[in-house]
Design a protein around this motif. Structure first.
Motif, PDB file in Angstrom:
ATOM      1  N   GLU A  89      45.462  49.410  37.227  1.00 41.30           N
ATOM      2  CA  GLU A  89      45.963  50.545  36.451  1.00 41.30           C
ATOM      3  C   GLU A  89      47.179  51.176  37.117  1.00 41.30           C
ATOM      4  OE1 GLU A  89      45.257  51.362  33.390  1.00 41.30           O
ATOM      5  OE2 GLU A  89      43.868  49.681  33.353  1.00 41.30           O
ATOM      6  N   ALA A  90      47.200  51.222  38.442  1.00 42.73           N
ATOM      7  CA  ALA A  90      48.382  51.743  39.141  1.00 42.73           C
ATOM      8  C   ALA A  90      49.588  50.847  38.852  1.00 42.73           C
ATOM      9  CB  ALA A  90      48.113  51.831  40.643  1.00 42.73           C
ATOM     10  N   ALA A  91      49.364  49.549  38.751  1.00 43.10           N
ATOM     11  CA  ALA A  91      50.453  48.614  38.448  1.00 43.10           C
ATOM     12  C   ALA A  91      50.921  48.749  37.002  1.00 43.10           C
ATOM     13  CB  ALA A  91      49.994  47.187  38.723  1.00 43.10           C
ATOM     14  N   ALA A  92      50.078  49.301  36.138  1.00 45.69           N
ATOM     15  CA  ALA A  92      50.450  49.452  34.727  1.00 45.69           C
ATOM     16  C   ALA A  92      51.564  50.469  34.539  1.00 45.69           C
ATOM     17  CB  ALA A  92      49.227  49.852  33.898  1.00 45.69           C
ATOM     18  N   ALA A  93      51.597  51.496  35.362  1.00 44.45           N
ATOM     19  CA  ALA A  93      52.604  52.557  35.211  1.00 44.45           C
ATOM     20  C   ALA A  93      54.028  51.982  35.201  1.00 44.45           C
ATOM     21  CB  ALA A  93      52.427  53.621  36.282  1.00 44.45           C
ATOM     22  N   PRO A  94      54.388  51.093  36.142  1.00 46.13           N
ATOM     23  CA  PRO A  94      55.721  50.488  36.075  1.00 46.13           C
ATOM     24  C   PRO A  94      55.765  49.221  35.211  1.00 46.13           C
ATOM     25  CG  PRO A  94      54.704  49.939  38.157  1.00 46.13           C
ATOM     26  CD  PRO A  94      53.741  50.847  37.433  1.00 46.13           C
ATOM     27  N   GLY A  95      54.746  49.023  34.370  1.00 45.05           N
ATOM     28  CA  GLY A  95      54.759  47.889  33.445  1.00 45.05           C
ATOM     29  C   GLY A  95      54.356  46.560  34.048  1.00 45.05           C
ATOM     30  N   GLN A  96      53.508  46.580  35.077  1.00 41.09           N
ATOM     31  CA  GLN A  96      53.125  45.335  35.745  1.00 41.09           C
ATOM     32  C   GLN A  96      51.615  45.089  35.715  1.00 41.09           C
ATOM     33  OE1 GLN A  96      55.259  43.514  38.517  1.00 41.09           O
ATOM     34  NE2 GLN A  96      56.913  44.965  38.708  1.00 41.09           N
ATOM     35  N   PHE A  97      50.931  45.662  34.723  1.00 38.52           N
ATOM     36  CA  PHE A  97      49.487  45.469  34.644  1.00 38.52           C
ATOM     37  C   PHE A  97      49.120  43.990  34.617  1.00 38.52           C
ATOM     38  CE2 PHE A  97      45.640  44.529  32.258  1.00 38.52           C
ATOM     39  CZ  PHE A  97      44.704  45.283  32.940  1.00 38.52           C
ATOM     40  N   TRP A  98      49.730  43.225  33.717  1.00 36.47           N
ATOM     41  CA  TRP A  98      49.311  41.824  33.550  1.00 36.47           C
ATOM     42  C   TRP A  98      49.655  40.969  34.766  1.00 36.47           C
ATOM     43  CZ3 TRP A  98      45.663  40.811  30.308  1.00 36.47           C
ATOM     44  CH2 TRP A  98      45.457  41.683  29.232  1.00 36.47           C
ATOM     45  N   GLN A  99      50.745  41.289  35.442  1.00 36.38           N
ATOM     46  CA  GLN A  99      51.065  40.548  36.662  1.00 36.38           C
ATOM     47  C   GLN A  99      50.001  40.819  37.732  1.00 36.38           C
ATOM     48  OE1 GLN A  99      53.127  42.328  34.762  1.00 36.38           O
ATOM     49  NE2 GLN A  99      55.188  41.485  34.748  1.00 36.38           N
ATOM     50  N   MET A 100      49.583  42.097  37.873  1.00 32.40           N
ATOM     51  CA  MET A 100      48.546  42.433  38.840  1.00 32.40           C
ATOM     52  C   MET A 100      47.209  41.837  38.408  1.00 32.40           C
ATOM     53  SD  MET A 100      47.771  43.797  41.744  1.00 32.40           S
ATOM     54  CE  MET A 100      49.027  44.975  42.229  1.00 32.40           C
ATOM     55  N   HIS A 101      46.926  41.909  37.115  1.00 29.61           N
ATOM     56  CA  HIS A 101      45.714  41.322  36.534  1.00 29.61           C
ATOM     57  C   HIS A 101      45.603  39.848  36.949  1.00 29.61           C
ATOM     58  CE1 HIS A 101      42.776  40.807  33.191  1.00 29.61           C
ATOM     59  NE2 HIS A 101      43.436  39.711  32.884  1.00 29.61           N
ATOM     60  N   ASP A 102      46.705  39.112  36.793  1.00 25.99           N
ATOM     61  CA  ASP A 102      46.718  37.690  37.160  1.00 25.99           C
ATOM     62  C   ASP A 102      46.480  37.506  38.656  1.00 25.99           C
ATOM     63  OD1 ASP A 102      47.269  37.107  34.493  1.00 25.99           O
ATOM     64  OD2 ASP A 102      49.406  36.759  34.840  1.00 25.99           O
ATOM     65  N   LEU A 103      47.133  38.323  39.481  1.00 26.81           N
ATOM     66  CA  LEU A 103      46.945  38.222  40.933  1.00 26.81           C
ATOM     67  C   LEU A 103      45.500  38.505  41.338  1.00 26.81           C
ATOM     68  CD1 LEU A 103      50.114  39.941  42.439  1.00 26.81           C
ATOM     69  CD2 LEU A 103      49.334  37.599  42.870  1.00 26.81           C
ATOM     70  N   LEU A 104      44.910  39.530  40.735  1.00 25.78           N
ATOM     71  CA  LEU A 104      43.537  39.905  41.095  1.00 25.78           C
ATOM     72  C   LEU A 104      42.541  38.816  40.714  1.00 25.78           C
ATOM     73  CD1 LEU A 104      43.693  43.677  40.109  1.00 25.78           C
ATOM     74  CD2 LEU A 104      43.669  42.723  42.431  1.00 25.78           C
ATOM     75  N   PHE A 105      42.721  38.209  39.545  1.00 25.61           N
ATOM     76  CA  PHE A 105      41.815  37.130  39.170  1.00 25.61           C
ATOM     77  C   PHE A 105      42.088  35.859  39.971  1.00 25.61           C
ATOM     78  CE2 PHE A 105      40.453  39.201  35.052  1.00 25.61           C
ATOM     79  CZ  PHE A 105      39.117  39.269  35.421  1.00 25.61           C
ATOM     80  N   THR A 106      43.329  35.633  40.331  1.00 22.91           N
ATOM     81  CA  THR A 106      43.656  34.448  41.137  1.00 22.91           C
ATOM     82  C   THR A 106      43.084  34.561  42.550  1.00 22.91           C
ATOM     83  OG1 THR A 106      45.679  34.114  39.862  1.00 22.91           O
ATOM     84  CG2 THR A 106      45.577  33.049  42.004  1.00 22.91           C
ATOM     85  N   HIS A 107      42.989  35.795  43.044  1.00 21.70           N
ATOM     86  CA  HIS A 107      42.519  36.021  44.417  1.00 21.70           C
ATOM     87  C   HIS A 107      41.231  36.848  44.434  1.00 21.70           C
ATOM     88  CE1 HIS A 107      46.274  34.371  45.892  1.00 21.70           C
ATOM     89  NE2 HIS A 107      46.904  35.149  45.036  1.00 21.70           N
ATOM     90  N   GLN A 108      40.269  36.478  43.610  1.00 21.90           N
ATOM     91  CA  GLN A 108      39.022  37.250  43.509  1.00 21.90           C
ATOM     92  C   GLN A 108      38.264  37.382  44.817  1.00 21.90           C
ATOM     93  OE1 GLN A 108      37.263  35.158  39.934  1.00 21.90           O
ATOM     94  NE2 GLN A 108      36.559  37.243  39.602  1.00 21.90           N
ATOM     95  N   GLN A 109      38.439  36.448  45.715  1.00 21.50           N
ATOM     96  CA  GLN A 109      37.708  36.488  46.983  1.00 21.50           C
ATOM     97  C   GLN A 109      38.369  37.420  48.003  1.00 21.50           C
ATOM     98  OE1 GLN A 109      34.852  35.104  47.022  1.00 21.50           O
ATOM     99  NE2 GLN A 109      35.060  33.882  45.177  1.00 21.50           N
ATOM    100  N   ALA A 110      39.545  37.969  47.648  1.00 24.86           N
ATOM    101  CA  ALA A 110      40.294  38.799  48.588  1.00 24.86           C
ATOM    102  C   ALA A 110      40.711  40.100  47.896  1.00 24.86           C
ATOM    103  CB  ALA A 110      41.518  38.041  49.097  1.00 24.86           C
ATOM    104  N   LEU A 111      39.753  41.020  47.753  1.00 24.60           N
ATOM    105  CA  LEU A 111      40.017  42.276  47.055  1.00 24.60           C
ATOM    106  C   LEU A 111      39.887  43.502  47.960  1.00 24.60           C
ATOM    107  CD1 LEU A 111      38.182  41.560  43.663  1.00 24.60           C
ATOM    108  CD2 LEU A 111      40.627  41.349  44.179  1.00 24.60           C
TER     109      LEU A 111
END
Length: 186
Positions: A89-111
């Protein structure tokens, strides 16, 4: 069947401009996924939906056939999920929600926190703003609203998927999900 029982197959909070979505909300097929970034099955559904979107784009040559909406569904059994959702959600403010979304799912073991800061840095986000947003809990209300909207529709655990407002309850595989989406598009 009582009213409450019938609600468990229907999406009660319909997709709107408030949601985090890809493509257009009036697409022939709207998928609403309730998930969290730490849940491995949510990650599998994420990858499945991505593959189906690419397949539909390629086969149909129409990018706006399927709209994907992501709503957070936080459960206490996933201790890193809340913080990861706040970071998205913090990444959504500058319009990067989906990019962060992809990173978080790609790196689920490292949160853990250090990794979350690294992901923000990788996207070129303002690190100080990024650190301030999650720690001040400015996004918690939105995340709680997402989770509550899932509860209203009978979601008990992530992942849960609704296709054009109807709960998808078949197996999580490419063939069955693709068939359900194809059927919904007609």
């Amino acid at each position: 069947m009582n009213q409450a029982g019938s609600n468990f197959n229907q999406l009660l909070v319909l997709p709107s401009q408030r949601d985090r979505y890809q493509r257009i909300l009036n697409a022939p097929v709207v998928l609403v996924e309730y998930g969290n970034y730490q849940c491995l099955q949510s990650g599998e559904v994420y990858r499945l939906i991505q593959a189906i979107q690419q397949d539909f784009d390629f086969v149909l040559s129409q990018k706006n056939r399927v709209c994907v909406v992501f709503r957070h569904f936080i459960q206490s059994s996933y201790p890193q999920a809340q913080k990861a959702a706040e970071v998205a959600e913090a990444a959504a403010a500058p319009g990067q929600f989906w990019q962060m979304h992809d990173l978080l799912f790609t790196h689920q073991q490292a949160l853990e926190d250090g990794y979350l800061v690294e992901y923000a840095d990788r996207l070129g986000l303002d690190i100080f703003q990024f650190l301030r947003d999650p720690s001040s809990q400015v996004h918690i209300t939105r995340i709680e609203e997402d989770t509550e909207s899932g509860n209203q529709s009978g979601v008990m655990a992530a992942p849960a998927l609704f296709i054009n407002g109807i709960r998808y309850r078949d197996r999580w595989n490419m063939e069955q999900l693709k068939a359900a989406i194809t059927t919904a598009s007609h």
